[in-house]
Design a protein around this motif. Structure first.
Motif, PDB file in Angstrom:
ATOM      1  N   ALA A   1       0.851  -1.187   0.000  1.00 44.59           N
ATOM      2  CA  ALA A   1       0.000   0.000   0.000  1.00 44.59           C
ATOM      3  C   ALA A   1       0.884   1.233   0.000  1.00 44.59           C
ATOM      4  N   THR A   2       0.439   2.256  -0.698  1.00 46.76           N
ATOM      5  CA  THR A   2       1.188   3.498  -0.821  1.00 46.76           C
ATOM      6  C   THR A   2       0.729   4.496   0.226  1.00 46.76           C
ATOM      7  N   LEU A   3       1.677   5.205   0.787  1.00 41.21           N
ATOM      8  CA  LEU A   3       1.400   6.299   1.708  1.00 41.21           C
ATOM      9  C   LEU A   3       2.067   7.518   1.090  1.00 41.21           C
ATOM     10  N   SER A   4       1.266   8.501   0.663  1.00 40.41           N
ATOM     11  CA  SER A   4       1.855   9.628  -0.055  1.00 40.41           C
ATOM     12  C   SER A   4       1.079  10.923   0.183  1.00 40.41           C
ATOM     13  N   GLY A   5       1.733  12.019  -0.197  1.00 34.77           N
ATOM     14  CA  GLY A   5       1.107  13.338  -0.166  1.00 34.77           C
ATOM     15  C   GLY A   5       0.609  13.745   1.203  1.00 34.77           C
ATOM     16  N   ASP A   6      -0.621  14.285   1.233  1.00 34.24           N
ATOM     17  CA  ASP A   6      -1.216  14.745   2.485  1.00 34.24           C
ATOM     18  C   ASP A   6      -1.405  13.606   3.480  1.00 34.24           C
ATOM     19  N   ASN A   7      -1.679  12.400   2.976  1.00 36.82           N
ATOM     20  CA  ASN A   7      -1.839  11.255   3.878  1.00 36.82           C
ATOM     21  C   ASN A   7      -0.520  10.894   4.565  1.00 36.82           C
ATOM     22  N   TRP A   8       0.601  11.073   3.868  1.00 31.99           N
ATOM     23  CA  TRP A   8       1.920  10.841   4.462  1.00 31.99           C
ATOM     24  C   TRP A   8       2.165  11.845   5.585  1.00 31.99           C
ATOM     25  N   VAL A   9       1.869  13.131   5.307  1.00 33.55           N
ATOM     26  CA  VAL A   9       2.059  14.197   6.297  1.00 33.55           C
ATOM     27  C   VAL A   9       1.145  13.959   7.494  1.00 33.55           C
ATOM     28  N   LYS A  10      -0.114  13.555   7.250  1.00 35.07           N
ATOM     29  CA  LYS A  10      -1.043  13.277   8.353  1.00 35.07           C
ATOM     30  C   LYS A  10      -0.545  12.092   9.173  1.00 35.07           C
ATOM     31  N   PHE A  11      -0.034  11.056   8.515  1.00 35.69           N
ATOM     32  CA  PHE A  11       0.420   9.847   9.209  1.00 35.69           C
ATOM     33  C   PHE A  11       1.587  10.160  10.145  1.00 35.69           C
ATOM     34  N   PHE A  12       2.597  10.846   9.639  1.00 40.72           N
ATOM     35  CA  PHE A  12       3.811  11.071  10.418  1.00 40.72           C
ATOM     36  C   PHE A  12       3.805  12.381  11.207  1.00 40.72           C
ATOM     37  N   GLY A  13       2.852  13.260  10.961  1.00 41.56           N
ATOM     38  CA  GLY A  13       2.823  14.541  11.669  1.00 41.56           C
ATOM     39  C   GLY A  13       3.708  15.555  10.981  1.00 41.56           C
ATOM     40  N   ASP A  14       3.900  16.676  11.627  1.00 40.97           N
ATOM     41  CA  ASP A  14       4.636  17.765  10.978  1.00 40.97           C
ATOM     42  C   ASP A  14       6.122  17.777  11.325  1.00 40.97           C
ATOM     43  N   SER A  15       6.623  16.721  11.938  1.00 37.70           N
ATOM     44  CA  SER A  15       8.042  16.638  12.253  1.00 37.70           C
ATOM     45  C   SER A  15       8.769  15.922  11.116  1.00 37.70           C
ATOM     46  N   PHE A  16       9.640  16.635  10.430  1.00 37.39           N
ATOM     47  CA  PHE A  16      10.342  16.042   9.294  1.00 37.39           C
ATOM     48  C   PHE A  16      11.811  15.747   9.609  1.00 37.39           C
ATOM     49  N   SER A  17      12.126  15.629  10.893  1.00 40.18           N
ATOM     50  CA  SER A  17      13.472  15.273  11.316  1.00 40.18           C
ATOM     51  C   SER A  17      13.737  13.817  10.934  1.00 40.18           C
ATOM     52  N   ILE A  18      14.875  13.554  10.351  1.00 41.34           N
ATOM     53  CA  ILE A  18      15.224  12.197   9.933  1.00 41.34           C
ATOM     54  C   ILE A  18      15.220  11.250  11.126  1.00 41.34           C
ATOM     55  N   GLU A  19      15.748  11.686  12.254  1.00 38.91           N
ATOM     56  CA  GLU A  19      15.810  10.817  13.439  1.00 38.91           C
ATOM     57  C   GLU A  19      14.425  10.482  13.979  1.00 38.91           C
ATOM     58  N   VAL A  20      13.525  11.459  14.008  1.00 34.15           N
ATOM     59  CA  VAL A  20      12.160  11.217  14.496  1.00 34.15           C
ATOM     60  C   VAL A  20      11.428  10.257  13.556  1.00 34.15           C
ATOM     61  N   LEU A  21      11.542  10.481  12.255  1.00 36.11           N
ATOM     62  CA  LEU A  21      10.883   9.606  11.285  1.00 36.11           C
ATOM     63  C   LEU A  21      11.461   8.194  11.339  1.00 36.11           C
ATOM     64  N   LYS A  22      12.770   8.089  11.474  1.00 39.09           N
ATOM     65  CA  LYS A  22      13.407   6.773  11.566  1.00 39.09           C
ATOM     66  C   LYS A  22      12.904   6.028  12.795  1.00 39.09           C
ATOM     67  N   SER A  23      12.767   6.730  13.917  1.00 43.07           N
ATOM     68  CA  SER A  23      12.271   6.121  15.144  1.00 43.07           C
ATOM     69  C   SER A  23      10.827   5.636  14.975  1.00 43.07           C
ATOM     70  N   LYS A  24       9.981   6.424  14.322  1.00 42.72           N
ATOM     71  CA  LYS A  24       8.582   6.031  14.097  1.00 42.72           C
ATOM     72  C   LYS A  24       8.488   4.809  13.201  1.00 42.72           C
ATOM     73  N   VAL A  25       9.269   4.797  12.123  1.00 38.39           N
ATOM     74  CA  VAL A  25       9.243   3.651  11.202  1.00 38.39           C
ATOM     75  C   VAL A  25       9.777   2.406  11.899  1.00 38.39           C
ATOM     76  N   ASN A  26      10.815   2.548  12.708  1.00 39.66           N
ATOM     77  CA  ASN A  26      11.338   1.399  13.455  1.00 39.66           C
ATOM     78  C   ASN A  26      10.283   0.833  14.395  1.00 39.66           C
ATOM     79  N   LYS A  27       9.486   1.701  15.043  1.00 40.66           N
ATOM     80  CA  LYS A  27       8.399   1.215  15.892  1.00 40.66           C
ATOM     81  C   LYS A  27       7.374   0.439  15.060  1.00 40.66           C
ATOM     82  N   LEU A  28       7.033   0.963  13.883  1.00 39.21           N
ATOM     83  CA  LEU A  28       6.082   0.268  13.011  1.00 39.21           C
ATOM     84  C   LEU A  28       6.604  -1.100  12.594  1.00 39.21           C
TER      85      LEU A  28
END
Length: 189
Positions: free
Chosen positions: A124-151
């Motif tokens: 399944a694709t996660l893109s555009g506004d749905n990507w931003v809604k899913f991950f929130g407004d934090s675009f820090s590489i470390e924060v995103l990496k931590s969230k994906v690792n939890k998933l």
């Protein structure tokens, strides 16, 4: 019969000495399984994996959307349908945090998730506004990496080759133009 893990799934191997037999419909084991299945189907959530239970790492915006399995999603004849599923995230593409937190050529954030439940596996694709809604407004590489690792069920600092146990999450999946897309879902874990 022996069991082994093959690409993250349990695989049962019958041996030359293996024997099997059908259980009659009135066997206590069969009756117990049927009773548990009927109870789960009658619940508000419908056909959910038996071992998945809240709290989830995600929440969905569409509370009135019915629950479905991935097999239901694959076999639905309707197009432009949205369902709510309980799934695990097995893989993300691109795999490197620096790549999925950068906009693609179209200027949108985009990634592909491999989702699994007891009935099927899909991309399944996660893109555009749905990507931003899913991950929130934090675009820090470390924060995103931590969230994906939890998933993916990895502890921070683990490498991708170690044994992991992805948690069950809720997500809404829409089928548009033959492509499965995650929508209306937010990471809160």
């Amino acid at each position: 019969m022996t069991c082994e893990v093959h690409f993250g799934l349990w695989k049962g191997l019958l041996l030359s000495s293996s024997r099997f037999r059908f259980l009659p419909d009135n066997d206590n084991t069969v009756l117990d399984c049927i009773r548990k299945f009927n109870f789960r189907v009658a619940e508000e959530e419908g056909r959910l994996p038996l071992w998945s239970s809240p709290p989830y790492l995600t929440v969905v915006d569409y509370e009135n959307v019915p629950f479905a399995t991935l097999m239901d999603v694959l076999t639905k004849p309707e197009v432009d349908v949205t369902v709510k599923c309980i799934v695990r995230v097995l893989a993300v593409s691109p795999p490197q945090a620096k790549d999925f937190c950068m906009p693609s050529e179209s200027g949108q954030y985009r990634m592909r998730l491999t989702l699994e439940d007891p009935t099927a596996r899909i991309h399944a694709t996660l893109s555009g506004d749905n990507w931003v809604k899913f991950f929130g407004d934090s675009f820090s590489i470390e924060v995103l990496k931590s969230k994906v690792n939890k998933l993916l069920g990895m502890l921070d600092g683990e490498d991708s080759c170690s044994v992991r146990n992805p948690p069950w999450i809720q997500c809404c999946i829409s089928l548009n133009s033959g492509e499965y897309r995650i929508c209306g879902t937010r990471f809160v874990g």
